[in-house]
Design an enzyme around this catalytic site. Structure first.
Site, PDB file in Angstrom:
ATOM      1  N   HIS A 142       0.864  -1.185   0.000  1.00 57.22           N
ATOM      2  CA  HIS A 142       0.000   0.000   0.000  1.00 57.22           C
ATOM      3  C   HIS A 142       0.897   1.231   0.000  1.00 57.22           C
ATOM      4  O   HIS A 142       1.698   1.423   0.908  1.00 57.22           O
ATOM      5  CB  HIS A 142      -0.878  -0.031   1.260  1.00 57.22           C
ATOM      6  CG  HIS A 142      -1.874   1.072   1.327  1.00 57.22           C
ATOM      7  ND1 HIS A 142      -2.856   1.243   0.374  1.00 57.22           N
ATOM      8  CD2 HIS A 142      -2.037   2.074   2.218  1.00 57.22           C
ATOM      9  CE1 HIS A 142      -3.584   2.307   0.693  1.00 57.22           C
ATOM     10  NE2 HIS A 142      -3.100   2.823   1.804  1.00 57.22           N
ATOM     11  N   GLY A 157       2.493   5.185   4.331  1.00 59.52           N
ATOM     12  CA  GLY A 157       1.858   5.747   5.522  1.00 59.52           C
ATOM     13  C   GLY A 157       0.452   5.204   5.673  1.00 59.52           C
ATOM     14  O   GLY A 157      -0.087   4.571   4.764  1.00 59.52           O
ATOM     15  N   GLY A 160      -5.350   7.541   4.569  1.00 63.51           N
ATOM     16  CA  GLY A 160      -5.921   8.851   4.872  1.00 63.51           C
ATOM     17  C   GLY A 160      -4.932   9.888   5.372  1.00 63.51           C
ATOM     18  O   GLY A 160      -5.302  11.001   5.711  1.00 63.51           O
ATOM     19  N   ILE A 161      -3.634   9.546   5.399  1.00 59.57           N
ATOM     20  CA  ILE A 161      -2.643  10.490   5.944  1.00 59.57           C
ATOM     21  C   ILE A 161      -2.237  11.571   4.942  1.00 59.57           C
ATOM     22  O   ILE A 161      -1.700  12.609   5.302  1.00 59.57           O
ATOM     23  CB  ILE A 161      -1.404   9.730   6.480  1.00 59.57           C
ATOM     24  CG1 ILE A 161      -0.645  10.594   7.497  1.00 59.57           C
ATOM     25  CG2 ILE A 161      -0.491   9.279   5.351  1.00 59.57           C
ATOM     26  CD1 ILE A 161       0.271   9.818   8.404  1.00 59.57           C
ATOM     27  N   GLY A 162      -2.500  11.315   3.641  1.00 59.12           N
ATOM     28  CA  GLY A 162      -2.215  12.361   2.653  1.00 59.12           C
ATOM     29  C   GLY A 162      -1.244  11.954   1.562  1.00 59.12           C
ATOM     30  O   GLY A 162      -0.657  12.804   0.901  1.00 59.12           O
ATOM     31  N   LYS A 163      -1.091  10.652   1.346  1.00 56.86           N
ATOM     32  CA  LYS A 163      -0.160  10.172   0.308  1.00 56.86           C
ATOM     33  C   LYS A 163      -0.616  10.605  -1.081  1.00 56.86           C
ATOM     34  O   LYS A 163       0.177  11.102  -1.878  1.00 56.86           O
ATOM     35  CB  LYS A 163      -0.057   8.638   0.358  1.00 56.86           C
ATOM     36  CG  LYS A 163       0.469   8.073   1.660  1.00 56.86           C
ATOM     37  CD  LYS A 163       0.651   6.570   1.611  1.00 56.86           C
ATOM     38  CE  LYS A 163      -0.651   5.807   1.445  1.00 56.86           C
ATOM     39  NZ  LYS A 163      -1.568   5.943   2.595  1.00 56.86           N
ATOM     40  N   SER A 164      -1.897  10.394  -1.379  1.00 53.45           N
ATOM     41  CA  SER A 164      -2.421  10.725  -2.709  1.00 53.45           C
ATOM     42  C   SER A 164      -2.381  12.221  -2.974  1.00 53.45           C
ATOM     43  O   SER A 164      -2.100  12.668  -4.092  1.00 53.45           O
ATOM     44  CB  SER A 164      -3.857  10.198  -2.856  1.00 53.45           C
ATOM     45  OG  SER A 164      -3.877   8.800  -2.719  1.00 53.45           O
ATOM     46  N   ASP A 181      -1.976   4.157  -4.477  1.00 52.08           N
ATOM     47  CA  ASP A 181      -2.687   3.197  -3.626  1.00 52.08           C
ATOM     48  C   ASP A 181      -2.049   1.812  -3.586  1.00 52.08           C
ATOM     49  O   ASP A 181      -1.739   1.299  -2.523  1.00 52.08           O
ATOM     50  CB  ASP A 181      -4.171   3.087  -4.024  1.00 52.08           C
ATOM     51  CG  ASP A 181      -4.982   2.390  -2.928  1.00 52.08           C
ATOM     52  OD1 ASP A 181      -4.792   2.749  -1.752  1.00 52.08           O
ATOM     53  OD2 ASP A 181      -5.780   1.505  -3.255  1.00 52.08           O
ATOM     54  N   GLU A 206      -7.038   8.326  -6.128  1.00 52.02           N
ATOM     55  CA  GLU A 206      -8.271   8.471  -5.339  1.00 52.02           C
ATOM     56  C   GLU A 206      -8.083   9.609  -4.342  1.00 52.02           C
ATOM     57  O   GLU A 206      -7.190   9.573  -3.502  1.00 52.02           O
ATOM     58  CB  GLU A 206      -8.560   7.164  -4.575  1.00 52.02           C
ATOM     59  CG  GLU A 206      -9.839   7.244  -3.753  1.00 52.02           C
ATOM     60  CD  GLU A 206      -9.873   6.221  -2.618  1.00 52.02           C
ATOM     61  OE1 GLU A 206     -10.633   6.462  -1.661  1.00 52.02           O
ATOM     62  OE2 GLU A 206      -9.152   5.216  -2.685  1.00 52.02           O
ATOM     63  N   ARG A 247      17.233  15.085  12.764  1.00 50.92           N
ATOM     64  CA  ARG A 247      17.334  16.480  12.336  1.00 50.92           C
ATOM     65  C   ARG A 247      18.618  16.756  11.560  1.00 50.92           C
ATOM     66  O   ARG A 247      18.772  17.815  10.959  1.00 50.92           O
ATOM     67  CB  ARG A 247      17.250  17.397  13.558  1.00 50.92           C
ATOM     68  CG  ARG A 247      15.869  17.327  14.205  1.00 50.92           C
ATOM     69  CD  ARG A 247      15.779  18.135  15.472  1.00 50.92           C
ATOM     70  NE  ARG A 247      15.994  19.550  15.242  1.00 50.92           N
ATOM     71  CZ  ARG A 247      15.893  20.485  16.195  1.00 50.92           C
ATOM     72  NH1 ARG A 247      15.572  20.126  17.419  1.00 50.92           N
ATOM     73  NH2 ARG A 247      16.113  21.741  15.923  1.00 50.92           N
TER      74      ARG A 247
END
Length: 314
Positions: A142, A157, A160-164, A181, A206, A247
């Site tokens: 995925h 990730g 719904g975390i914002g990959k697309s 996806d 999507e 960092r």
């Protein structure tokens, strides 16, 4: 995982643009299971010990001219013995034409015979690469795969975390989408992982709240790519106050797919962070490291040099 049933002979013939000398033969059950190939030199002289019959058999100029000068009786015996083995297929290179006897016995033994105009060595190299790709061990994960400045960036990730959304922004900035996806990862060799999209979802993204969009239709063919080597992984995760994030980047973290290690960065998500810009920068930085420059090591070197400087006496 993997491709234990092999690849269809018809698919390889299509990819390699081969012409079929026996078009009436049913090729449905014919499959290739090994990426190596064989030029049957000794076999054509009657030596069948250690014959690699499970490989694709390649006939070049040397084999062809040897067969041409052979007496018919011997030729018949060799053909029958050669084709009694379970060979996936035979390919004639350099536009060479198999004789009628060869095709007759091949048909009797249900052996596919193909031809190509290409030179033997060039064709063999190309065929081995094609078969290595088709027969490579394969897993499905995925994630989102994008070509950013030539670097294959795999974004992972939770759902719904914002990959697309990150992928869409990268496409808007001129980079190329490979798959959203679902990513099919193939291990081509010990150093190379190739990512592709399943046929059914190719070039679709999507977006929650909007639905499915077709990147190729919306942004043009220059914004999509069929396959891409995976060079870098970015894992998106919710930012937590207590977690220590890298960092400096002095030590690289890795993640593993099919036994191959890939450099991996964990990226905390917070409102206001521009994911696309960070992904671009990660790709460029990775490319720079491959070319021999590491900004973190340069900073460390400067700090060390500064510490060893002796202050001048008053």
């Amino acid at each position: 995982m993997g491709n234990s049933n092999g690849v269809r002979v018809t698919k390889v013939a299509e990819i390699m643009d081969l012409y079929n000398f026996l078009p009436d033969m049913d090729l449905t059950g014919h499959r290739i299971k090994i990426s190596d190939v064989n030029r049957p030199a000794l076999q054509l002289n009657g030596y069948f010990k250690h014959f690699e019959h499970s490989r694709v058999q390649i006939i070049g100029m040397v084999e062809y001219t040897y067969l041409q000068q052979m007496e018919d009786e011997k030729k018949l015996a060799i053909y029958k013995q050669f084709m009694s083995y379970d060979i996936p297929c035979v390919v004639f290179c350099r536009d060479l034409q198999p004789d009628e006897l060869f095709l007759k016995i091949a048909e009797e033994n249900d052996l596919p015979v193909f031809g190509t105009r290409r030179g033997t060595s060039e064709f063999m190299a190309e065929l081995i690469y094609c078969l290595s790709e088709q027969l490579a061990p394969c897993i499905t994960i995925h994630g989102v795969l994008v070509d950013v400045y030539g670097e294959g960036l795999l974004i992972m990730g939770e759902s719904g975390i914002g990959k697309s959304e990150a992928a869409l922004e990268l496409v808007r900035r001129g980079h190329r989408l490979v798959t959203d996806d679902v990513v099919e990862i193939r291990k081509i060799n010990e150093h190379t992982l190739m990512g592709t999209s399943p046929d059914i979802t190719r070039y679709f993204i999507e977006l929650r709240g909007i639905g499915i969009i077709d990147v190729k239709s919306l942004f043009g063919v220059e914004c999509v790519k069929e396959k891409q080597q995976i060079d870098l992984v970015i894992k998106l995760e919710d930012w937590t106050k207590d977690k220590e994030y890298d960092r400096l980047g002095l030590e690289e973290e890795h993640t593993e797919f099919l036994g191959n290690k890939v450099v991996c960065h964990s990226l905390p998500i917070r409102p206001g962070r521009n994911l696309a810009v960070i992904c671009e920068t990660a790709a460029v930085n990775h490319r720079q490291k491959k070319m021999g420059y590491n900004a973190a090591q340069e900073l460390y070197r400067r700090v060390q040099a500064n510490m060893t400087k002796r202050p001048e006496d008053d």
